[in-house]
Design a protein around this motif. Structure first.
Motif, mmCIF file in Angstrom:
data_model
loop_
_atom_site.group_PDB
_atom_site.id
_atom_site.type_symbol
_atom_site.label_atom_id
_atom_site.label_comp_id
_atom_site.label_asym_id
_atom_site.label_seq_id
_atom_site.Cartn_x
_atom_site.Cartn_y
_atom_site.Cartn_z
ATOM 1 N N HIS A 82 0.815 -1.217 0.000
ATOM 2 C CA HIS A 82 0.000 0.000 0.000
ATOM 3 C C HIS A 82 0.848 1.266 0.000
ATOM 4 O O HIS A 82 0.449 2.279 -0.593
ATOM 5 N N THR A 83 1.977 1.245 0.676
ATOM 6 C CA THR A 83 2.821 2.443 0.730
ATOM 7 C C THR A 83 4.180 2.094 1.300
ATOM 8 O O THR A 83 4.364 1.043 1.926
ATOM 9 N N ASP A 84 5.143 2.981 1.073
ATOM 10 C CA ASP A 84 6.438 2.919 1.742
ATOM 11 C C ASP A 84 6.365 3.850 2.939
ATOM 12 O O ASP A 84 6.157 5.061 2.788
ATOM 13 N N LEU A 85 6.522 3.302 4.109
ATOM 14 C CA LEU A 85 6.303 4.055 5.336
ATOM 15 C C LEU A 85 7.378 5.120 5.547
ATOM 16 O O LEU A 85 8.566 4.867 5.371
ATOM 17 N N VAL A 86 6.938 6.313 5.920
ATOM 18 C CA VAL A 86 7.848 7.401 6.272
ATOM 19 C C VAL A 86 7.391 7.973 7.602
ATOM 20 O O VAL A 86 6.295 8.527 7.707
ATOM 21 N N PHE A 87 8.230 7.835 8.633
ATOM 22 C CA PHE A 87 7.918 8.363 9.957
ATOM 23 C C PHE A 87 8.468 9.777 10.116
ATOM 24 O O PHE A 87 9.343 10.197 9.343
ATOM 25 N N PRO A 88 8.002 10.511 11.118
ATOM 26 C CA PRO A 88 8.604 11.810 11.429
ATOM 27 C C PRO A 88 10.080 11.653 11.783
ATOM 28 O O PRO A 88 10.557 10.553 12.073
ATOM 29 N N TYR A 89 10.811 12.774 11.770
ATOM 30 C CA TYR A 89 12.244 12.736 12.035
ATOM 31 C C TYR A 89 12.536 12.229 13.447
ATOM 32 O O TYR A 89 11.722 12.367 14.356
ATOM 33 N N GLY A 90 13.732 11.680 13.625
ATOM 34 C CA GLY A 90 14.161 11.143 14.906
ATOM 35 C C GLY A 90 14.849 9.811 14.709
ATOM 36 O O GLY A 90 14.477 9.033 13.832
ATOM 37 N N TRP A 91 15.880 9.524 15.532
ATOM 38 C CA TRP A 91 16.663 8.304 15.324
ATOM 39 C C TRP A 91 15.820 7.048 15.493
ATOM 40 O O TRP A 91 15.983 6.080 14.737
ATOM 41 N N PHE A 92 14.918 7.056 16.482
ATOM 42 C CA PHE A 92 14.090 5.870 16.699
ATOM 43 C C PHE A 92 13.155 5.639 15.520
ATOM 44 O O PHE A 92 12.974 4.508 15.058
ATOM 45 N N ASN A 93 12.569 6.724 15.016
ATOM 46 C CA ASN A 93 11.663 6.601 13.872
ATOM 47 C C ASN A 93 12.396 6.111 12.629
ATOM 48 O O ASN A 93 11.859 5.318 11.848
ATOM 49 N N ARG A 94 13.654 6.593 12.439
ATOM 50 C CA ARG A 94 14.419 6.121 11.288
ATOM 51 C C ARG A 94 14.714 4.626 11.411
ATOM 52 O O ARG A 94 14.690 3.889 10.421
ATOM 53 N N LEU A 95 14.994 4.185 12.637
ATOM 54 C CA LEU A 95 15.261 2.774 12.869
ATOM 55 C C LEU A 95 14.006 1.941 12.595
ATOM 56 O O LEU A 95 14.066 0.892 11.934
#
Length: 390
Positions: A117-130
Protein backbone atom coordinates in the motif's frame (compact mmCIF):
# COMPACT_ATOMS: atom_id res chain seq x y z
CA UNK A 1 -11.21 -20.64 -0.96
CA UNK A 2 -10.36 -19.80 2.61
CA UNK A 3 -8.56 -16.46 2.63
CA UNK A 4 -6.76 -14.87 5.59
CA UNK A 5 -6.13 -11.12 5.29
CA UNK A 6 -3.67 -9.59 7.77
CA UNK A 7 -3.28 -5.88 8.58
CA UNK A 8 -2.82 -3.69 11.64
CA UNK A 9 -6.04 -1.65 11.62
CA UNK A 10 -9.50 -2.72 10.48
CA UNK A 11 -12.93 -1.13 10.47
CA UNK A 12 -14.36 0.80 12.28
CA UNK A 13 -10.94 2.44 12.11
CA UNK A 14 -10.99 4.49 8.90
CA UNK A 15 -8.05 4.63 6.48
CA UNK A 16 -7.39 3.78 2.85
CA UNK A 17 -5.88 0.41 3.79
CA UNK A 18 -8.83 -0.43 6.04
CA UNK A 19 -11.36 0.47 3.36
CA UNK A 20 -9.41 -1.54 0.78
CA UNK A 21 -9.33 -4.68 2.94
CA UNK A 22 -12.96 -4.35 4.01
CA UNK A 23 -14.28 -3.96 0.45
CA UNK A 24 -12.20 -6.84 -0.85
CA UNK A 25 -13.26 -9.10 2.02
CA UNK A 26 -16.94 -8.24 1.60
CA UNK A 27 -16.95 -8.93 -2.14
CA UNK A 28 -14.94 -12.14 -1.82
CA UNK A 29 -17.42 -13.34 0.80
CA UNK A 30 -20.32 -12.48 -1.51
CA UNK A 31 -18.69 -14.74 -4.12
CA UNK A 32 -18.68 -17.67 -1.71
CA UNK A 33 -15.16 -17.45 -0.26
CA UNK A 34 -14.54 -17.77 3.48
CA UNK A 35 -12.59 -14.66 4.55
CA UNK A 36 -10.92 -14.01 7.90
CA UNK A 37 -9.43 -10.66 8.92
CA UNK A 38 -6.59 -10.67 11.45
CA UNK A 39 -5.95 -7.20 12.90
CA UNK A 40 -5.08 -5.40 16.13
CA UNK A 41 -7.52 -4.77 18.93
CA UNK A 42 -6.20 -1.22 19.21
CA UNK A 43 -9.48 -0.15 20.78
CA UNK A 44 -10.45 -2.30 23.78
CA UNK A 45 -14.12 -1.85 23.05
CA UNK A 46 -13.74 -4.06 19.96
CA UNK A 47 -14.58 -7.76 20.40
CA UNK A 48 -11.79 -10.33 20.14
CA UNK A 49 -13.74 -12.20 17.48
CA UNK A 50 -16.98 -11.63 15.55
CA UNK A 51 -18.58 -12.06 12.12
CA UNK A 52 -19.81 -9.02 10.21
CA UNK A 53 -21.61 -9.53 6.88
CA UNK A 54 -20.09 -13.00 6.69
CA UNK A 55 -16.51 -11.83 7.26
CA UNK A 56 -14.78 -13.30 10.31
CA UNK A 57 -12.84 -10.69 12.30
CA UNK A 58 -10.12 -11.77 14.74
CA UNK A 59 -8.35 -9.08 16.79
CA UNK A 60 -5.16 -9.41 18.82
CA UNK A 61 -4.78 -7.35 22.03
CA UNK A 62 -2.25 -4.50 21.87
CA UNK A 63 0.43 -4.18 24.53
CA UNK A 64 1.33 -0.63 23.52
CA UNK A 65 1.56 1.63 20.49
CA UNK A 66 4.68 3.01 18.81
CA UNK A 67 4.02 6.02 16.54
CA UNK A 68 1.62 4.59 13.92
CA UNK A 69 2.37 0.98 14.79
CA UNK A 70 1.24 -1.40 17.51
CA UNK A 71 3.05 -4.06 19.53
CA UNK A 72 1.08 -7.32 19.92
CA UNK A 73 2.87 -10.23 21.64
CA UNK A 74 0.14 -12.62 20.47
CA UNK A 75 0.16 -11.52 16.83
CA UNK A 76 2.52 -14.12 15.32
CA UNK A 77 1.17 -17.09 17.31
CA UNK A 78 -2.39 -16.18 16.33
CA UNK A 79 -1.36 -15.76 12.69
CA UNK A 80 0.36 -19.15 12.69
CA UNK A 81 -2.75 -20.84 14.08
CA UNK A 82 -5.03 -19.19 11.53
CA UNK A 83 -2.76 -19.88 8.55
CA UNK A 84 -3.25 -23.62 9.08
CA UNK A 85 -6.98 -23.09 8.51
CA UNK A 86 -6.64 -21.16 5.23
CA UNK A 87 -5.64 -21.71 1.61
CA UNK A 88 -4.29 -18.19 1.03
CA UNK A 89 -2.59 -15.61 3.25
CA UNK A 90 -2.92 -12.01 2.09
CA UNK A 91 -0.69 -9.47 3.87
CA UNK A 92 -1.37 -5.74 3.63
CA UNK A 93 1.92 -3.87 3.83
CA UNK A 94 3.46 -2.01 5.60
CA UNK A 95 3.77 -4.55 8.42
CA UNK A 96 6.80 -4.79 10.68
CA UNK A 97 6.10 -8.53 10.97
CA UNK A 98 5.91 -9.09 7.19
CA UNK A 99 9.05 -11.26 7.00
CA UNK A 100 8.22 -13.58 9.92
CA UNK A 101 4.61 -13.85 8.72
CA UNK A 102 5.91 -14.83 5.27
CA UNK A 103 8.19 -17.44 6.84
CA UNK A 104 5.22 -18.92 8.72
CA UNK A 105 3.21 -19.02 5.47
CA UNK A 106 6.05 -20.87 3.79
CA UNK A 107 6.34 -23.30 6.72
CA UNK A 108 2.61 -24.04 6.58
CA UNK A 109 2.73 -24.25 2.75
CA UNK A 110 0.07 -21.57 2.42
CA UNK A 111 -0.05 -19.48 -0.75
CA UNK A 112 1.13 -15.94 0.05
CA UNK A 113 -0.04 -12.72 -1.62
CA UNK A 114 1.13 -9.27 -0.53
CA UNK A 115 -0.48 -5.92 -1.32
CA UNK A 116 1.99 -3.07 -1.02
CA UNK A 117 0.00 0.00 0.00
CA UNK A 118 2.82 2.44 0.73
CA UNK A 119 6.44 2.92 1.74
CA UNK A 120 6.30 4.05 5.34
CA UNK A 121 7.85 7.40 6.27
CA UNK A 122 7.92 8.36 9.96
CA UNK A 123 8.60 11.81 11.43
CA UNK A 124 12.24 12.74 12.04
CA UNK A 125 14.16 11.14 14.91
CA UNK A 126 16.66 8.30 15.32
CA UNK A 127 14.09 5.87 16.70
CA UNK A 128 11.66 6.60 13.87
CA UNK A 129 14.42 6.12 11.29
CA UNK A 130 15.26 2.77 12.87
CA UNK A 131 11.60 1.71 12.86
CA UNK A 132 11.19 2.89 9.28
CA UNK A 133 14.20 0.82 8.20
CA UNK A 134 12.91 -2.23 10.05
CA UNK A 135 9.53 -2.03 8.33
CA UNK A 136 11.23 -1.66 4.93
CA UNK A 137 13.60 -4.61 5.41
CA UNK A 138 10.81 -6.83 6.74
CA UNK A 139 8.49 -5.88 3.88
CA UNK A 140 11.19 -6.59 1.33
CA UNK A 141 11.91 -9.94 2.93
CA UNK A 142 8.23 -10.81 2.95
CA UNK A 143 7.95 -9.81 -0.69
CA UNK A 144 10.80 -12.08 -1.71
CA UNK A 145 9.04 -15.01 -0.05
CA UNK A 146 5.61 -14.16 -1.51
CA UNK A 147 4.06 -15.79 -4.54
CA UNK A 148 2.94 -12.40 -5.91
CA UNK A 149 3.12 -8.78 -4.76
CA UNK A 150 0.32 -6.40 -5.75
CA UNK A 151 0.80 -2.67 -6.30
CA UNK A 152 -1.83 -0.06 -7.16
CA UNK A 153 -0.15 1.41 -10.25
CA UNK A 154 2.98 0.93 -12.33
CA UNK A 155 3.53 4.68 -11.98
CA UNK A 156 3.89 4.40 -8.19
CA UNK A 157 5.84 1.14 -8.32
CA UNK A 158 8.53 2.79 -10.46
CA UNK A 159 9.58 5.04 -7.55
CA UNK A 160 8.90 2.69 -4.63
CA UNK A 161 12.06 1.49 -2.86
CA UNK A 162 10.24 -1.75 -2.10
CA UNK A 163 8.52 -2.42 -5.43
CA UNK A 164 11.60 -1.58 -7.52
CA UNK A 165 13.26 -4.56 -5.86
CA UNK A 166 10.26 -6.87 -6.38
CA UNK A 167 9.48 -6.29 -10.06
CA UNK A 168 9.72 -9.99 -10.92
CA UNK A 169 6.78 -10.72 -8.62
CA UNK A 170 4.74 -7.58 -9.28
CA UNK A 171 1.10 -7.50 -10.38
CA UNK A 172 -0.76 -4.20 -10.88
CA UNK A 173 -4.37 -4.13 -9.68
CA UNK A 174 -6.45 -1.00 -9.17
CA UNK A 175 -7.87 -0.80 -5.64
CA UNK A 176 -11.46 -1.89 -4.91
CA UNK A 177 -13.71 1.14 -5.33
CA UNK A 178 -17.48 1.44 -5.18
CA UNK A 179 -19.85 4.31 -4.56
CA UNK A 180 -23.67 4.41 -4.59
CA UNK A 181 -25.44 6.75 -6.98
CA UNK A 182 -25.76 10.31 -5.65
CA UNK A 183 -29.03 12.24 -5.79
CA UNK A 184 -29.96 15.89 -6.17
CA UNK A 185 -32.01 15.60 -2.99
CA UNK A 186 -29.08 14.24 -1.01
CA UNK A 187 -26.78 16.91 -2.38
CA UNK A 188 -29.16 19.72 -1.43
CA UNK A 189 -29.89 18.22 1.97
CA UNK A 190 -26.17 17.95 2.79
CA UNK A 191 -25.60 21.61 1.94
CA UNK A 192 -28.53 22.62 4.12
CA UNK A 193 -27.50 20.45 7.10
CA UNK A 194 -24.01 21.90 7.15
CA UNK A 195 -24.97 25.50 6.31
CA UNK A 196 -22.84 25.58 3.17
CA UNK A 197 -24.88 28.21 1.37
CA UNK A 198 -24.88 28.59 -2.40
CA UNK A 199 -21.16 29.20 -2.90
CA UNK A 200 -18.55 26.71 -4.14
CA UNK A 201 -17.70 23.81 -1.83
CA UNK A 202 -14.08 22.64 -1.79
CA UNK A 203 -13.91 19.17 -0.30
CA UNK A 204 -11.21 17.07 1.30
CA UNK A 205 -11.68 13.44 2.38
CA UNK A 206 -9.14 11.66 4.53
CA UNK A 207 -7.17 11.89 7.74
CA UNK A 208 -6.08 15.39 8.77
CA UNK A 209 -2.42 14.39 8.49
CA UNK A 210 0.95 15.79 7.46
CA UNK A 211 1.34 13.77 4.27
CA UNK A 212 -2.19 14.69 3.15
CA UNK A 213 -1.28 18.38 2.79
CA UNK A 214 -4.26 19.68 4.77
CA UNK A 215 -2.27 22.72 5.91
CA UNK A 216 -1.45 23.58 2.28
CA UNK A 217 -5.14 23.36 1.43
CA UNK A 218 -5.99 25.75 4.27
CA UNK A 219 -3.40 28.21 2.95
CA UNK A 220 -5.35 28.44 -0.33
CA UNK A 221 -8.40 29.87 1.45
CA UNK A 222 -7.49 33.59 1.03
CA UNK A 223 -6.74 33.09 -2.68
CA UNK A 224 -9.98 31.18 -3.17
CA UNK A 225 -12.02 33.83 -1.36
CA UNK A 226 -10.60 36.52 -3.66
CA UNK A 227 -12.21 34.65 -6.56
CA UNK A 228 -15.24 33.21 -4.74
CA UNK A 229 -16.05 35.13 -1.51
CA UNK A 230 -18.76 32.62 -0.48
CA UNK A 231 -16.62 29.49 -0.86
CA UNK A 232 -16.54 26.89 1.93
CA UNK A 233 -13.94 24.23 2.65
CA UNK A 234 -15.30 20.96 4.04
CA UNK A 235 -12.99 18.35 5.61
CA UNK A 236 -14.43 14.84 5.95
CA UNK A 237 -12.29 12.49 8.02
CA UNK A 238 -10.62 11.99 11.37
CA UNK A 239 -8.88 15.12 12.58
CA UNK A 240 -8.50 15.12 16.37
CA UNK A 241 -7.20 11.60 17.03
CA UNK A 242 -5.05 10.79 14.00
CA UNK A 243 -2.63 7.99 14.91
CA UNK A 244 0.97 9.23 14.93
CA UNK A 245 0.20 12.75 13.67
CA UNK A 246 -0.38 16.16 15.29
CA UNK A 247 -1.09 18.35 12.25
CA UNK A 248 -4.54 19.30 13.53
CA UNK A 249 -3.12 20.77 16.72
CA UNK A 250 -0.41 22.63 14.78
CA UNK A 251 -2.98 23.94 12.29
CA UNK A 252 -5.24 25.55 14.89
CA UNK A 253 -4.10 29.11 13.97
CA UNK A 254 -5.03 28.51 10.30
CA UNK A 255 -8.33 26.91 11.23
CA UNK A 256 -9.20 29.75 13.61
CA UNK A 257 -8.28 32.37 11.02
CA UNK A 258 -10.70 30.85 8.48
CA UNK A 259 -13.37 29.50 10.84
CA UNK A 260 -16.21 31.13 8.86
CA UNK A 261 -15.20 29.25 5.71
CA UNK A 262 -14.14 25.85 7.09
CA UNK A 263 -16.18 22.87 8.30
CA UNK A 264 -14.65 19.83 10.02
CA UNK A 265 -17.06 16.89 9.84
CA UNK A 266 -15.06 14.02 11.30
CA UNK A 267 -15.39 10.52 9.82
CA UNK A 268 -18.22 10.31 7.29
CA UNK A 269 -19.61 6.99 6.02
CA UNK A 270 -22.39 5.53 3.93
CA UNK A 271 -24.98 7.80 2.33
CA UNK A 272 -23.57 10.83 4.14
CA UNK A 273 -20.26 10.29 2.30
CA UNK A 274 -22.07 10.04 -1.04
CA UNK A 275 -23.92 13.29 -0.30
CA UNK A 276 -20.65 14.95 0.74
CA UNK A 277 -18.95 14.11 -2.56
CA UNK A 278 -22.00 15.19 -4.57
CA UNK A 279 -22.21 18.50 -2.70
CA UNK A 280 -18.60 19.40 -3.52
CA UNK A 281 -17.74 21.49 -6.55
CA UNK A 282 -14.26 19.97 -6.43
CA UNK A 283 -12.44 17.44 -4.24
CA UNK A 284 -8.82 18.23 -3.42
CA UNK A 285 -6.06 15.77 -2.54
CA UNK A 286 -2.96 17.96 -1.94
CA UNK A 287 -0.64 15.13 -0.84
CA UNK A 288 2.91 16.17 -0.02
CA UNK A 289 5.06 13.06 -0.46
CA UNK A 290 5.21 9.56 -1.89
CA UNK A 291 3.63 7.89 1.15
CA UNK A 292 0.34 8.68 -0.62
CA UNK A 293 0.13 6.03 -3.32
CA UNK A 294 -3.24 6.55 -5.02
CA UNK A 295 -6.09 8.22 -3.14
CA UNK A 296 -9.27 6.13 -3.40
CA UNK A 297 -11.28 9.22 -2.53
CA UNK A 298 -10.51 10.69 -5.95
CA UNK A 299 -12.36 7.93 -7.78
CA UNK A 300 -15.17 7.94 -5.22
CA UNK A 301 -15.69 11.66 -5.90
CA UNK A 302 -15.56 11.11 -9.66
CA UNK A 303 -18.27 8.45 -9.36
CA UNK A 304 -20.42 11.15 -7.73
CA UNK A 305 -19.78 13.55 -10.62
CA UNK A 306 -17.21 15.68 -8.80
CA UNK A 307 -13.89 16.57 -10.46
CA UNK A 308 -10.61 16.46 -8.55
CA UNK A 309 -7.45 18.48 -8.00
CA UNK A 310 -4.53 16.32 -6.82
CA UNK A 311 -0.78 16.49 -6.39
CA UNK A 312 1.47 15.51 -9.27
CA UNK A 313 2.92 12.51 -7.44
CA UNK A 314 3.43 8.95 -8.73
CA UNK A 315 0.22 6.99 -8.25
CA UNK A 316 -1.71 9.99 -6.90
CA UNK A 317 -1.93 11.46 -10.40
CA UNK A 318 -3.24 8.17 -11.88
CA UNK A 319 -7.03 8.74 -11.54
CA UNK A 320 -6.85 12.18 -13.19
CA UNK A 321 -4.33 11.01 -15.80
CA UNK A 322 -6.50 8.11 -16.98
CA UNK A 323 -9.84 9.96 -16.87
CA UNK A 324 -9.06 13.64 -17.50
CA UNK A 325 -11.47 14.44 -14.66
CA UNK A 326 -9.49 17.18 -12.94
CA UNK A 327 -6.11 18.90 -12.66
CA UNK A 328 -2.79 17.85 -11.17
CA UNK A 329 -0.51 20.35 -9.45
CA UNK A 330 3.03 20.35 -7.99
CA UNK A 331 3.02 19.28 -4.33
CA UNK A 332 3.50 21.98 -1.68
CA UNK A 333 2.90 24.78 -4.23
CA UNK A 334 0.05 26.72 -2.63
CA UNK A 335 -0.44 29.34 -5.43
CA UNK A 336 -0.53 26.58 -8.07
CA UNK A 337 -2.94 24.55 -5.95
CA UNK A 338 -5.26 27.53 -5.52
CA UNK A 339 -5.12 28.32 -9.26
CA UNK A 340 -6.06 24.71 -10.14
CA UNK A 341 -8.99 24.72 -7.69
CA UNK A 342 -10.27 28.01 -9.10
CA UNK A 343 -9.89 26.73 -12.66
CA UNK A 344 -11.87 23.55 -11.99
CA UNK A 345 -14.62 25.41 -10.12
CA UNK A 346 -14.97 27.95 -12.93
CA UNK A 347 -14.95 25.37 -15.71
CA UNK A 348 -16.42 22.36 -13.94
CA UNK A 349 -18.20 20.96 -17.01
CA UNK A 350 -14.84 20.68 -18.80
CA UNK A 351 -13.58 18.32 -16.12
CA UNK A 352 -16.57 16.00 -15.67
CA UNK A 353 -17.02 12.58 -17.28
CA UNK A 354 -19.96 10.15 -17.43
CA UNK A 355 -20.20 7.83 -14.43
CA UNK A 356 -20.15 4.71 -16.59
CA UNK A 357 -16.72 5.69 -17.97
CA UNK A 358 -15.31 5.93 -14.46
CA UNK A 359 -16.97 2.66 -13.40
CA UNK A 360 -15.53 0.88 -16.42
CA UNK A 361 -12.03 2.15 -15.75
CA UNK A 362 -12.08 1.36 -12.01
CA UNK A 363 -14.27 -1.75 -11.99
CA UNK A 364 -14.83 -3.51 -8.67
CA UNK A 365 -15.52 -6.78 -10.48
CA UNK A 366 -12.25 -6.50 -12.41
CA UNK A 367 -10.33 -5.96 -9.17
CA UNK A 368 -11.93 -8.90 -7.37
CA UNK A 369 -11.51 -11.13 -10.47
CA UNK A 370 -7.79 -10.30 -10.51
CA UNK A 371 -7.37 -11.22 -6.85
CA UNK A 372 -9.22 -14.49 -7.34
CA UNK A 373 -6.82 -15.37 -10.15
CA UNK A 374 -3.81 -14.53 -7.98
CA UNK A 375 -5.20 -16.60 -5.11
CA UNK A 376 -5.55 -19.56 -7.49
CA UNK A 377 -2.08 -19.02 -8.95
CA UNK A 378 -3.30 -17.90 -12.38
CA UNK A 379 -1.52 -15.08 -14.26
CA UNK A 380 -3.04 -11.61 -14.69
CA UNK A 381 -2.23 -8.67 -16.96
CA UNK A 382 0.77 -6.64 -15.80
CA UNK A 383 -1.19 -3.37 -15.92
CA UNK A 384 -4.90 -2.40 -16.06
CA UNK A 385 -6.12 -2.19 -19.65
CA UNK A 386 -7.22 1.00 -21.34
CA UNK A 387 -5.79 4.11 -22.94
CA UNK A 388 -4.83 7.12 -20.89
CA UNK A 389 -6.71 10.37 -21.34
CA UNK A 390 -5.12 12.86 -23.71
Amino acid sequence: MNVLQILYYYTPHCSGVTIYAERLATHLTARGHDVTILASRHDRSYPIEQRVEGVREVRVPVAFGVSRGVVMPGFLPTAARLMREHDVVHLHLPLLEAAPLALIARATRTRLILTHHTDLVFPYGWFNRLAERGVFVSGLGGGKLADRVVTYTADRAAVSPTMRRLRAKMSVIYPPIEMPLPSDTGRASFRTRHALGDGPVIGFAGRFAEEKGCDDLLRTVPLMLDAFPTATYVFAGEYQNVVGDSLYQRSRPLLDAHRDHVRLLGVVRGQELVDFYAACNVLVLPSTNYTETFGLVQVEAMLCGTPVVASDLPGVREPITVTGMGRITPPRDVPALAAAIIEVVRNRATYTRPRDEIEHRFSMDTTVDAYERLYRGDPIASEPAGERFR
